[in-house]
Write an enzyme that holds these catalytic residues in place. Structure first.
Site, PDB file in Angstrom:
ATOM      1  N   ARG A 110       0.853  -1.208   0.000  1.00 32.52           N
ATOM      2  CA  ARG A 110       0.000   0.000   0.000  1.00 32.52           C
ATOM      3  C   ARG A 110       0.881   1.248   0.000  1.00 32.52           C
ATOM      4  NH1 ARG A 110      -4.397   1.335   4.856  1.00 32.52           N
ATOM      5  NH2 ARG A 110      -4.976   3.413   4.166  1.00 32.52           N
ATOM      6  N   ASN A 161       1.265   2.157  14.935  1.00 37.57           N
ATOM      7  CA  ASN A 161       0.332   1.187  14.340  1.00 37.57           C
ATOM      8  C   ASN A 161       0.431   1.056  12.822  1.00 37.57           C
ATOM      9  OD1 ASN A 161      -0.867   3.674  13.929  1.00 37.57           O
ATOM     10  ND2 ASN A 161      -2.940   2.924  14.241  1.00 37.57           N
ATOM     11  N   ASP A 222      10.461  17.049  22.642  1.00 38.70           N
ATOM     12  CA  ASP A 222      10.302  18.510  22.793  1.00 38.70           C
ATOM     13  C   ASP A 222      11.456  19.244  22.117  1.00 38.70           C
ATOM     14  OD1 ASP A 222       8.091  17.911  24.208  1.00 38.70           O
ATOM     15  OD2 ASP A 222       8.756  18.755  26.124  1.00 38.70           O
ATOM     16  N   GLU A 257      -2.920  14.415  12.957  1.00 40.78           N
ATOM     17  CA  GLU A 257      -3.935  13.368  12.801  1.00 40.78           C
ATOM     18  C   GLU A 257      -3.936  12.582  14.099  1.00 40.78           C
ATOM     19  OE1 GLU A 257      -6.080  13.249  10.539  1.00 40.78           O
ATOM     20  OE2 GLU A 257      -5.201  14.303   8.843  1.00 40.78           O
ATOM     21  N   ARG A 290      -6.487   0.947  15.585  1.00 44.19           N
ATOM     22  CA  ARG A 290      -6.506   1.848  14.416  1.00 44.19           C
ATOM     23  C   ARG A 290      -7.286   3.093  14.817  1.00 44.19           C
ATOM     24  NH1 ARG A 290     -10.108  -0.469  11.538  1.00 44.19           N
ATOM     25  NH2 ARG A 290      -9.808   0.788   9.666  1.00 44.19           N
ATOM     26  N   CYS A 291      -6.780   4.244  14.377  1.00 43.25           N
ATOM     27  CA  CYS A 291      -7.494   5.481  14.718  1.00 43.25           C
ATOM     28  C   CYS A 291      -8.911   5.435  14.188  1.00 43.25           C
ATOM     29  CB  CYS A 291      -6.757   6.691  14.161  1.00 43.25           C
ATOM     30  SG  CYS A 291      -6.553   6.633  12.382  1.00 43.25           S
TER      31      CYS A 291
HETATM   32  P1  NAP Z   1       1.721   8.425  20.620  1.00 41.52           P
HETATM   33  O1  NAP Z   1       2.093   7.766  21.880  1.00 41.52           O
HETATM   34  O2  NAP Z   1       1.057   9.742  20.677  1.00 41.52           O
HETATM   35  O3  NAP Z   1       3.087   8.514  19.766  1.00 41.52           O
HETATM   36  C1  NAP Z   1       3.076   9.010  18.462  1.00 41.52           C
HETATM   37  C2  NAP Z   1       4.464   9.537  18.119  1.00 41.52           C
HETATM   38  O4  NAP Z   1       4.758  10.684  18.905  1.00 41.52           O
HETATM   39  C3  NAP Z   1       5.601   8.562  18.392  1.00 41.52           C
HETATM   40  O5  NAP Z   1       6.572   8.692  17.375  1.00 41.52           O
HETATM   41  C4  NAP Z   1       6.154   9.060  19.715  1.00 41.52           C
HETATM   42  O6  NAP Z   1       7.493   8.671  19.930  1.00 41.52           O
HETATM   43  C5  NAP Z   1       6.056  10.548  19.486  1.00 41.52           C
HETATM   44  N1  NAP Z   1       6.129  11.390  20.680  1.00 41.52           N
HETATM   45  C6  NAP Z   1       5.781  11.097  21.950  1.00 41.52           C
HETATM   46  N2  NAP Z   1       5.989  12.176  22.753  1.00 41.52           N
HETATM   47  C7  NAP Z   1       6.481  13.168  21.953  1.00 41.52           C
HETATM   48  C8  NAP Z   1       6.890  14.515  22.175  1.00 41.52           C
HETATM   49  N3  NAP Z   1       6.865  15.084  23.365  1.00 41.52           N
HETATM   50  N4  NAP Z   1       7.331  15.220  21.127  1.00 41.52           N
HETATM   51  C9  NAP Z   1       7.403  14.678  19.894  1.00 41.52           C
HETATM   52  N5  NAP Z   1       7.038  13.398  19.621  1.00 41.52           N
HETATM   53  C10 NAP Z   1       6.562  12.657  20.636  1.00 41.52           C
HETATM   54  O7  NAP Z   1       0.759   7.503  19.736  1.00 41.52           O
HETATM   55  P2  NAP Z   1       0.871   5.950  19.420  1.00 41.52           P
HETATM   56  O8  NAP Z   1       0.652   5.171  20.678  1.00 41.52           O
HETATM   57  O9  NAP Z   1       2.100   5.673  18.634  1.00 41.52           O
HETATM   58  O10 NAP Z   1      -0.397   5.750  18.447  1.00 41.52           O
HETATM   59  C11 NAP Z   1      -1.689   5.546  18.954  1.00 41.52           C
HETATM   60  C12 NAP Z   1      -2.522   6.805  18.882  1.00 41.52           C
HETATM   61  O11 NAP Z   1      -2.365   7.412  17.608  1.00 41.52           O
HETATM   62  C13 NAP Z   1      -4.009   6.546  19.006  1.00 41.52           C
HETATM   63  O12 NAP Z   1      -4.597   7.543  19.794  1.00 41.52           O
HETATM   64  C14 NAP Z   1      -4.518   6.638  17.580  1.00 41.52           C
HETATM   65  O13 NAP Z   1      -5.877   6.960  17.459  1.00 41.52           O
HETATM   66  C15 NAP Z   1      -3.632   7.684  17.036  1.00 41.52           C
HETATM   67  N6  NAP Z   1      -3.541   7.574  15.570  1.00 41.52           N
HETATM   68  C16 NAP Z   1      -4.206   8.480  14.813  1.00 41.52           C
HETATM   69  C17 NAP Z   1      -4.188   8.379  13.426  1.00 41.52           C
HETATM   70  C18 NAP Z   1      -4.919   9.358  12.549  1.00 41.52           C
HETATM   71  O14 NAP Z   1      -4.590   9.413  11.370  1.00 41.52           O
HETATM   72  N7  NAP Z   1      -5.868  10.131  13.044  1.00 41.52           N
HETATM   73  C19 NAP Z   1      -3.463   7.351  12.832  1.00 41.52           C
HETATM   74  C20 NAP Z   1      -2.787   6.438  13.644  1.00 41.52           C
HETATM   75  C21 NAP Z   1      -2.828   6.561  15.014  1.00 41.52           C
HETATM   76  P3  NAP Z   1       7.819   7.423  20.907  1.00 41.52           P
HETATM   77  O15 NAP Z   1       7.240   6.232  20.276  1.00 41.52           O
HETATM   78  O16 NAP Z   1       9.305   7.419  20.923  1.00 41.52           O
HETATM   79  O17 NAP Z   1       7.208   7.741  22.227  1.00 41.52           O
HETATM   80  O1  G3H Z   2      -4.703   4.283  12.618  1.00 40.45           O
HETATM   81  C1  G3H Z   2      -5.018   5.162  11.825  1.00 40.45           C
HETATM   82  C2  G3H Z   2      -4.931   4.966  10.387  1.00 40.45           C
HETATM   83  O2  G3H Z   2      -4.926   6.201   9.727  1.00 40.45           O
HETATM   84  C3  G3H Z   2      -6.069   4.090   9.933  1.00 40.45           C
HETATM   85  O3  G3H Z   2      -5.912   3.713   8.621  1.00 40.45           O
HETATM   86  O4  G3H Z   2      -8.283   3.107   8.187  1.00 40.45           O
HETATM   87  O5  G3H Z   2      -6.467   2.412   6.632  1.00 40.45           O
HETATM   88  O6  G3H Z   2      -6.666   1.366   8.892  1.00 40.45           O
HETATM   89  P1  G3H Z   2      -6.890   2.589   8.050  1.00 40.45           P
END
Ligand code: NAP
Ligand code: G3H
Length: 482
Positions: A110, A161, A222, A257, A290-291
């Protein structure tokens, strides 16, 4: 590469050289599937991070001067290399974040498609031209050329993810538009991200046009976000992290996002069998991590019993086990995330939710749970579970569905299941979300569709064309003829 675990150190990329940190500090990455070490990544020092950013900033103007065709060629070659490395990268995604092998390899394919489409779309970027005479008092002798120019250095931060796809969805549009990139992968997912960059180097990445930064976000995040040479941030991850980043990054564009709590709204005239299938696959693929997963079902009371039993049937047919066994429900990314979901389930049970299907827990492996009669006083009605639980909320009118959606702090997507398309549009208009899916599960793709969250689900828009737009700003040159 075989599917064996190894203690190997995966180095960071600095000016096209793979390096270890001078500090000697590393972070071990454990597989969520069996807890074995998958590999190590360097925990870079601030000095090393600073050097990576400075070097990337130094080459940005030269990169922007290159013909866009040349940049597009690089992306096409990158897509080719990604395809050649599908097995290697897919196996690493599988080990590192616990996706099944087929889903992990699917992510790589993909991504190659996304990169190719981005290369093509980037060729169509066009600015504009305006005449002063179209404004009251203005003169046609005043003419504006509106060019589209890159921001400079883009900081791309990706979540665990989709360690490859959601990283490339930022990197490719940044590169095609003449930005240089600092790529900070999620720590859990960093090795897959580095392998993806190995493909970019093989494709002929010019020196310093992209440097990687590895280390815990909580430690170096940060510093990177606030660095004076970072000109734009494209972030995908949790809402709390996104809000934190938006506060730290001042006076630069930020695309976020973030999390979601996507509802599936099921009306009385819906095809319930289809709705149940879509809900279960939408809620539980990759164990709900997945978000865009369906994170609550809002159903008319008159059809709720039937829908609940169809959902139960679907859920009971799913296998629970390891990603290495290609199970449907696989271990969550870590125990903390599993415990968070268990707490939501326990809170709902203690407040009267009925359990119609109960998942068994073994560490970070959590079977799917379906909760019926979920009410507004329960945390699971509002919090993003990011795990395998389907909360069902019963309603007596469409207004209630709209109110429940609007009241939620998230606004990523929503699904409406009904045969009355006119009514579906009427409801869709009232929902405060980025995207409404009619008679289908919530999901991001196809990847050229705009993808966005409102409320606390995000800021700005992604999706190939919109991501390209987000990487550019207007530059206006005015010709004043006498
Ligand atoms: P996360 O804990 O927020 O981490 C995301 C990224 O941010 C990682 O690379 C993390 O690095 C980094 N990070 C953490 N603290 C930071 C800081 N102070 N400054 C800069 N970067 C920092 O999220 P996750 O657990 O990986 O993913 C799950 C979440 O993402 C869920 O809430 C999901 O819904 C959301 N998500 C949203 C979308 C969308 O498109 N809307 C898509 C996918 C996921 P480290 O890993 O080193 O901590
Ligand atoms: O986790 C967040 C992704 O943007 C979701 O992508 O709907 O293709 O699984 P997807």
């Amino acid at each position: 590469m075989s599917l064996c675990h190894e203690e190997r150190l995966y180095k960071f990329l600095h000016n096209n050289e793979w390096k270890e940190s001078d500090t000697g500090e590393v972070i071990q990455i454990f597989s969520p599937d069996d807890k074995k070490v998958v590999g190590q990544v360097p925990a870079m020092s601030q000095l090393e991070v600073d050097q990576a950013i400075q070097d990337t900033a130094n080459v940005q103007e030269d990169w922007a001067q290159q013909e866009v065709n040349d940049r597009a060629e690089l992306l096409h070659r990158w897509a080719d290399e990604l395809e050649k490395m599908t097995d290697e990268i897919g196996e690493m995604i599988h080990l590192e974040v616990g996706k099944t092998l087929s889903s992990a390899k699917g992510e790589v394919k993909r991504t190659a498609e996304l990169v190719r489409y981005t290369a093509e779309e980037g060729l169509r970027v066009a600015g504009g031209f305006m005449q002063g005479g179209s404004f009251p008092g203005g003169k046609n002798a005043t003419k504006a050329i509106v060019d589209k120019v890159p921001h400079g250095v883009v900081l791309a931060i990706s979540p665990f993810n989709y360690p490859v796809n959601l990283a490339a969805a930022k990197i490719a549009p940044a590169l095609i538009t003449g930005n240089t990139v600092i790529f900070k992968p999620a720590t859990q997912g960093a090795i897959s991200g580095l392998l993806m960059i190995k493909a970019l180097v093989k494709a002929g990445l010019p020196q310093s046009v992209l440097n990687t930064v590895t280390g815990r976000g909580s430690v170096i995040g940060d510093y990177v976000v606030q660095h004076e040479k970072i000109d734009m941030i494209s972030f995908t991850g949790g809402t709390d992290t996104g809000q934190h980043i938006a506060q730290k990054a001042s006076m630069i564009p930020v695309v976020l996002e973030l999390g979601g709590k996507d509802p599936a709204i099921v009306l009385e005239d819906a095809d319930l069998k289809k709705a149940a299938k879509e809900i279960v696959s939408g809620a539980l693929s990759y164990s709900g991590q997945r978000c865009t997963a369906i994170k609550r079902v809002i159903v008319m009371d008159s059809v709720a019993d039937e829908l609940a039993s169809l959902i139960k049937e679907e859920v009971d047919s799913l296998t629970v086990g390891k990603a290495s066994e290609s199970a449907n429900i696989t271990p969550m990314i870590n125990e903390k995330s599993a415990q968070f979901v268990v707490n939501l389930i326990e809170d709902a049970k203690s407040k009267g939710a009925s359990v119609i299907s109960e998942g068994v827990r073994d560490g970070n492996l959590l079977g799917a749970t379906v909760l019926d009669n979920v009410t507004e006083d329960m945390d699971v009605a509002w919090e993003e579970q990011f795990g395998p639980v389907i909360p069902i909320m019963r309603i007596n009118s469409e207004f209630e569905a709209i109110r429940l959606e609007k009241q939620n702090k998230y606004g990523l997507q929503a699904s409406i299941f009904t045969k009355d398309i006119e009514n579906a549009f009427a409801i869709a208009e009232k929902l405060h979300v980025g995207t409404v899916q009619i008679n289908g599960k919530t999901s991001r793709g196809p990847d050229h569709f705009p993808f966005l969250g409102v409320k606390q689900s995000g800021l700005g828009v992604q999706g190939i064309g919109r991501s390209i737009d987000s990487m550019l700003r207007d530059k206006v040159t005015v010709l004043n003829f006498s």
